[in-house]
Design a protein around this motif. Structure first.
Motif, PDB file in Angstrom:
ATOM      1  N   LYS A 309      22.269  24.465   0.402  1.00  0.00           N
ATOM      2  CA  LYS A 309      22.324  25.796  -0.207  1.00  0.00           C
ATOM      3  C   LYS A 309      21.641  26.854   0.663  1.00  0.00           C
ATOM      4  CE  LYS A 309      20.773  28.489  -4.169  1.00  0.00           C
ATOM      5  NZ  LYS A 309      19.875  28.544  -5.337  1.00  0.00           N
ATOM      6  N   CYS A 310      20.474  26.546   1.189  1.00  0.00           N
ATOM      7  CA  CYS A 310      19.687  27.520   1.949  1.00  0.00           C
ATOM      8  C   CYS A 310      20.051  27.466   3.430  1.00  0.00           C
ATOM      9  CB  CYS A 310      18.198  27.256   1.781  1.00  0.00           C
ATOM     10  SG  CYS A 310      17.648  27.241   0.061  1.00  0.00           S
ATOM     11  N   PRO A 311      20.310  28.625   4.060  1.00  0.00           N
ATOM     12  CA  PRO A 311      20.660  28.618   5.487  1.00  0.00           C
ATOM     13  C   PRO A 311      19.611  27.937   6.365  1.00  0.00           C
ATOM     14  CG  PRO A 311      21.178  30.741   4.512  1.00  0.00           C
ATOM     15  CD  PRO A 311      20.443  29.971   3.460  1.00  0.00           C
ATOM     16  N   ASN A 312      18.326  28.140   6.068  1.00  0.00           N
ATOM     17  CA  ASN A 312      17.328  27.510   6.929  1.00  0.00           C
ATOM     18  C   ASN A 312      17.179  26.015   6.663  1.00  0.00           C
ATOM     19  OD1 ASN A 312      15.750  27.449   4.587  1.00  0.00           O
ATOM     20  ND2 ASN A 312      14.272  28.988   5.309  1.00  0.00           N
ATOM     21  N   ARG A 313      17.774  25.538   5.596  1.00  0.00           N
ATOM     22  CA  ARG A 313      17.834  24.096   5.368  1.00  0.00           C
ATOM     23  C   ARG A 313      19.075  23.513   6.043  1.00  0.00           C
ATOM     24  NH1 ARG A 313      15.712  20.598   1.204  1.00  0.00           N
ATOM     25  NH2 ARG A 313      15.377  19.657   3.243  1.00  0.00           N
ATOM     26  N   ALA A 314      20.157  24.267   6.068  1.00  0.00           N
ATOM     27  CA  ALA A 314      21.347  23.825   6.803  1.00  0.00           C
ATOM     28  C   ALA A 314      21.020  23.663   8.288  1.00  0.00           C
ATOM     29  CB  ALA A 314      22.489  24.819   6.617  1.00  0.00           C
ATOM     30  N   ALA A 315      20.077  24.465   8.780  1.00  0.00           N
ATOM     31  CA  ALA A 315      19.684  24.393  10.191  1.00  0.00           C
ATOM     32  C   ALA A 315      18.956  23.092  10.521  1.00  0.00           C
ATOM     33  CB  ALA A 315      18.798  25.588  10.541  1.00  0.00           C
ATOM     34  N   LYS A 344      31.136  27.813  -0.706  1.00  0.00           N
ATOM     35  CA  LYS A 344      29.806  28.117  -1.232  1.00  0.00           C
ATOM     36  C   LYS A 344      29.417  27.102  -2.312  1.00  0.00           C
ATOM     37  CE  LYS A 344      29.886  33.063  -0.180  1.00  0.00           C
ATOM     38  NZ  LYS A 344      29.201  32.822   1.100  1.00  0.00           N
ATOM     39  N   ALA A 345      29.725  25.842  -1.982  1.00  0.00           N
ATOM     40  CA  ALA A 345      29.380  24.726  -2.874  1.00  0.00           C
ATOM     41  C   ALA A 345      28.449  23.791  -2.103  1.00  0.00           C
ATOM     42  CB  ALA A 345      30.643  23.981  -3.299  1.00  0.00           C
ATOM     43  N   TYR A 346      27.501  23.217  -2.838  1.00  0.00           N
ATOM     44  CA  TYR A 346      26.427  22.479  -2.179  1.00  0.00           C
ATOM     45  C   TYR A 346      26.227  21.114  -2.833  1.00  0.00           C
ATOM     46  CZ  TYR A 346      25.856  27.416  -1.210  1.00  0.00           C
ATOM     47  OH  TYR A 346      26.112  28.721  -0.884  1.00  0.00           O
ATOM     48  N   PHE A 347      25.781  20.193  -1.984  1.00  0.00           N
ATOM     49  CA  PHE A 347      25.549  18.827  -2.473  1.00  0.00           C
ATOM     50  C   PHE A 347      24.525  18.187  -1.528  1.00  0.00           C
ATOM     51  CE2 PHE A 347      26.957  14.384  -3.456  1.00  0.00           C
ATOM     52  CZ  PHE A 347      26.726  14.447  -4.818  1.00  0.00           C
ATOM     53  N   GLU A 348      23.250  18.228  -1.927  1.00  0.00           N
ATOM     54  CA  GLU A 348      22.161  17.990  -1.002  1.00  0.00           C
ATOM     55  C   GLU A 348      21.693  16.526  -0.957  1.00  0.00           C
ATOM     56  OE1 GLU A 348      20.499  22.537  -0.734  1.00  0.00           O
ATOM     57  OE2 GLU A 348      19.226  21.058  -1.709  1.00  0.00           O
ATOM     58  N   GLY A 349      22.582  15.689  -0.445  1.00  0.00           N
ATOM     59  CA  GLY A 349      22.240  14.326  -0.074  1.00  0.00           C
ATOM     60  C   GLY A 349      21.590  13.489  -1.166  1.00  0.00           C
ATOM     61  N   GLY A 360      26.953   0.224  -7.242  1.00  0.00           N
ATOM     62  CA  GLY A 360      27.881   1.310  -6.992  1.00  0.00           C
ATOM     63  C   GLY A 360      27.913   2.369  -8.064  1.00  0.00           C
ATOM     64  N   VAL A 361      26.734   2.771  -8.545  1.00  0.00           N
ATOM     65  CA  VAL A 361      26.634   3.834  -9.550  1.00  0.00           C
ATOM     66  C   VAL A 361      25.836   4.986  -8.947  1.00  0.00           C
ATOM     67  CG1 VAL A 361      25.947   4.475 -11.881  1.00  0.00           C
ATOM     68  CG2 VAL A 361      26.655   2.119 -11.384  1.00  0.00           C
ATOM     69  N   ALA A 362      26.402   6.195  -8.994  1.00  0.00           N
ATOM     70  CA  ALA A 362      25.749   7.383  -8.480  1.00  0.00           C
ATOM     71  C   ALA A 362      25.293   8.253  -9.646  1.00  0.00           C
ATOM     72  CB  ALA A 362      26.697   8.166  -7.581  1.00  0.00           C
ATOM     73  N   TYR A 363      24.003   8.580  -9.669  1.00  0.00           N
ATOM     74  CA  TYR A 363      23.424   9.419 -10.715  1.00  0.00           C
ATOM     75  C   TYR A 363      23.168  10.805 -10.138  1.00  0.00           C
ATOM     76  CZ  TYR A 363      22.591   5.009 -13.181  1.00  0.00           C
ATOM     77  OH  TYR A 363      22.746   3.794 -13.812  1.00  0.00           O
ATOM     78  N   VAL A 364      23.649  11.845 -10.839  1.00  0.00           N
ATOM     79  CA  VAL A 364      23.531  13.211 -10.333  1.00  0.00           C
ATOM     80  C   VAL A 364      23.148  14.154 -11.461  1.00  0.00           C
ATOM     81  CG1 VAL A 364      24.744  15.155  -9.264  1.00  0.00           C
ATOM     82  CG2 VAL A 364      25.234  12.808  -8.511  1.00  0.00           C
ATOM     83  N   ALA A 365      22.009  14.850 -11.282  1.00  0.00           N
ATOM     84  CA  ALA A 365      21.640  15.947 -12.178  1.00  0.00           C
ATOM     85  C   ALA A 365      22.282  17.214 -11.616  1.00  0.00           C
ATOM     86  CB  ALA A 365      20.124  16.089 -12.258  1.00  0.00           C
ATOM     87  N   LEU A 366      23.235  17.773 -12.343  1.00  0.00           N
ATOM     88  CA  LEU A 366      23.998  18.911 -11.854  1.00  0.00           C
ATOM     89  C   LEU A 366      23.110  20.154 -11.763  1.00  0.00           C
ATOM     90  CD1 LEU A 366      27.205  18.292 -13.986  1.00  0.00           C
ATOM     91  CD2 LEU A 366      26.840  17.710 -11.569  1.00  0.00           C
ATOM     92  N   SER A 367      23.284  20.908 -10.675  1.00  0.00           N
ATOM     93  CA  SER A 367      22.486  22.109 -10.449  1.00  0.00           C
ATOM     94  C   SER A 367      23.185  22.954  -9.401  1.00  0.00           C
ATOM     95  CB  SER A 367      21.078  21.729  -9.969  1.00  0.00           C
ATOM     96  OG  SER A 367      21.139  21.195  -8.651  1.00  0.00           O
ATOM     97  N   GLU A 368      22.550  24.054  -8.985  1.00  0.00           N
ATOM     98  CA  GLU A 368      23.125  24.869  -7.914  1.00  0.00           C
ATOM     99  C   GLU A 368      23.256  24.073  -6.619  1.00  0.00           C
ATOM    100  OE1 GLU A 368      21.082  28.539  -7.306  1.00  0.00           O
ATOM    101  OE2 GLU A 368      21.109  29.097  -9.432  1.00  0.00           O
ATOM    102  N   ARG A 369      22.445  23.032  -6.497  1.00  0.00           N
ATOM    103  CA  ARG A 369      22.475  22.214  -5.281  1.00  0.00           C
ATOM    104  C   ARG A 369      23.279  20.929  -5.451  1.00  0.00           C
ATOM    105  NH1 ARG A 369      16.555  22.830  -2.452  1.00  0.00           N
ATOM    106  NH2 ARG A 369      15.849  24.713  -3.533  1.00  0.00           N
ATOM    107  N   ALA A 370      23.870  20.753  -6.622  1.00  0.00           N
ATOM    108  CA  ALA A 370      24.643  19.531  -6.900  1.00  0.00           C
ATOM    109  C   ALA A 370      25.930  19.912  -7.631  1.00  0.00           C
ATOM    110  CB  ALA A 370      23.819  18.548  -7.732  1.00  0.00           C
TER     111      ALA A 370
END
Length: 516
Positions: A309-315, A344-349, A360-370
């Motif tokens: 989400k953040c440009p300085n994190r993408a760096a 402009k969609a994000y998914f931070e690892g 094989g189960v993925a748990y995700v709390a949805l947010s601006e970064r997910a």
């Protein structure tokens, strides 16, 4: 391979609590299990457990009927005479710190065979006061056994013999589960730890991680917009006392992981010119996945790069680090980073992904970064079986920015702040799914704020799982919760990283990028 024998099968020894382990059922279990278990034959005798394989240089692991208080120059003659077969080495177990007037545990209370080169080991043997030592003897030409190596800690000894060890709360239950899972008429599913060491499933945790020392750390205003765990402080700058303080804390964390726990750390650094104040949290921009992960669905070793989400994190996706990762042998690279600008969609690892890598189960709390669509695409692309998505809020009513601050998954134990999931159906589904394969430790919102959810299971240097966390999180867990964790891991490894947690808004798990 290693053979196990409780009490030396030809030396009189009392049995306790395991009389229901039937030789016939154990034999059936191992004869019907898949490779490599089928290469071993096992039998439970009235006075002990014996596991024999075809290797000519096998080791016989025994506990003596009379508790030894030291290694001896040679194995007692009556013991040596009782040992038949091809064993060229005999290993004798003795307690390290048990008071003189207490009876030593039976071997079948602390160890059980699971097939060729795999055993179940009782978790309590990793507690300091309950450690067990092994004295190894080698057979001479006359049939006697001379002392070769004294006083090796049991788990270290097993690791040195290339044994795969499942750390379990109850050896008898683990043995029974292995037996039941091997019978075609049963539908028993092996616990994750047993499935991992018998190579029926992939491992949940790894001994290898990538870390980035916070050598140019500072308060990240961009990330603070939706991370309520952060507290304002100095921005990155030359000669910053904040950076020096964080580096000192981080150095102790690194020492605990490497020198104490035996984790293999690939350490990088960063500079002000990189413009990456949060580079200390590398797990957000990449993840790695072994072939066979997710119950076999991940077909090739895979490296995934994520949209931030953040440009300085993408760096933080520095080309030189990516090149090092590519050279590690990942046959597939899944680059999702293009969604940053395109959608402009994000998914931070593995900040937003908390993975049950075994099932094989993925748990995700949805947010601006997910982003949900990206979560679904990730699950489909990696071949995971199921996505468990939900909404989670902190004690201030704000969305939890990363899933890994409110939950964590180990091999057989999970930590979760279920109270942060306000929707009853989502909360119930989350807890139900976790409890199918894990013992669940529920934490409060206050404990989540102390980053008790931001913990990570790793494989220690002895081949046993350890749980890494901050000292703040360690002390915020109740004694009862720590006891549950210790039923499944050999050690709770922690270090004080208070400044990093307060200013950076992330804990130990955030600082660890797993390398599979």
């Amino acid at each position: 391979m290693l053979s196990t024998l409780a009490g030396a099968s030809r030396i009189a020894m009392c049995q306790s609590g395991v009389a229901t382990w039937a030789a016939a059922s154990l034999g059936r279990a191992f004869s019907s299990l898949p490779e490599p278990v089928v290469h071993a034959t096992a039998a439970l005798e009235e006075n002990g457990i014996t596991l024999r394989g075809g290797h000519e240089d096998e080791t016989l692991l025994i506990s003596l009927p009379q508790r030894p208080f030291a290694a001896t120059a040679a194995l007692p003659e009556e013991v040596a005479k009782s040992i038949a077969g091809s064993a060229k080495r005999v290993a004798v177990i003795r307690p390290a710190f048990l008071p003189f007037d207490e009876a030593q545990p039976l071997l079948n209370e602390v160890l059980a065979p699971l097939g060729t080169s795999a055993v179940a080991l009782a978790a309590h043997t990793q507690q300091p006061a309950q450690r067990l030592l092994v004295d190894e003897y080698t057979r001479g030409s006359g049939g006697s056994f001379a002392l070769q190596t004294p006083a090796t800690e049991l788990a270290t000894y097993l690791n040195g013999k290339s044994m795969r060890v499942a750390l379990v709360p109850d050896v008898a239950q683990a043995f029974a589960a292995a037996a039941a899972a091997g019978r075609p008429e049963t539908k028993t599913t092996l616990p994750n730890s047993l499935a991992g060491v018998t190579k029926l499933r992939s491992m949940q945790s790894t001994n290898n991680v990538l870390m980035v020392a916070p050598t140019a750390f500072g308060f990240n205003e961009q990330a603070a917009q939706d991370n309520s765990f952060m507290h304002a402080a100095d921005k990155p700058q030359e000669s910053s006392s904040l950076t020096a303080k964080v580096c000192a804390e981080f150095a102790e964390l690194h020492r605990q992981l490497t020198d104490v726990a035996g984790v293999n750390v690939k350490l990088f650094q960063h500079h002000l010119r990189h413009g990456t104040p949060d580079a200390v949290f590398p797990n957000n921009w990449f993840s790695t996945h072994a072939a066979g992960e997710a119950a076999g669905s991940v077909s090739r070793p895979t490296l995934v790069l994520y949209p931030m989400k953040c440009p300085n994190r993408a760096a933080e996706r520095r080309p030189e680090i990516i090149q090092v990762l590519r050279q590690a042998g990942y046959e597939r690279v899944l680059d999702m980073s293009g969604h940053e600008k395109r959608d402009k969609a994000y998914f931070e690892g593995t900040g937003v992904l908390v993975l049950d890598r075994v099932n094989g189960v993925a748990y995700v709390a949805l947010s601006e970064r997910a982003d949900r669509k990206l979560a679904e695409a990730w699950v489909h692309s990696l071949g995971y079986k199921e996505l468990v998505a939900f909404s989670s809020s902190d004690g201030r009513g704000k969305p939890v920015y990363h899933t890994n601050v409110m939950m964590a998954i180990g091999t057989d134990v999970a930590v979760v702040c279920a109270d942060s999931v306000t929707d009853p159906k989502e909360r119930q589904h989350l807890l139900s799914k976790l409890s199918q394969s894990h013992e669940v430790v529920q934490i409060s919102s206050a404990q989540m704020d102390a980053l008790c959810g931001n913990v990570l299971e790793l494989q220690g240097g002895k081949g046993l799982p350890v749980m890494a966390m901050s000292s703040q999180a360690y002390h915020a867990f109740t004694p009862q919760q720590r006891a549950v964790l210790r039923r499944h891991v050999a050690e709770l490894v922690h270090a004080p990283i208070d400044t990093l947690e307060k200013v950076g808004g992330g804990g130990v798990r955030c600082a660890l990028a797993e390398l599979f």
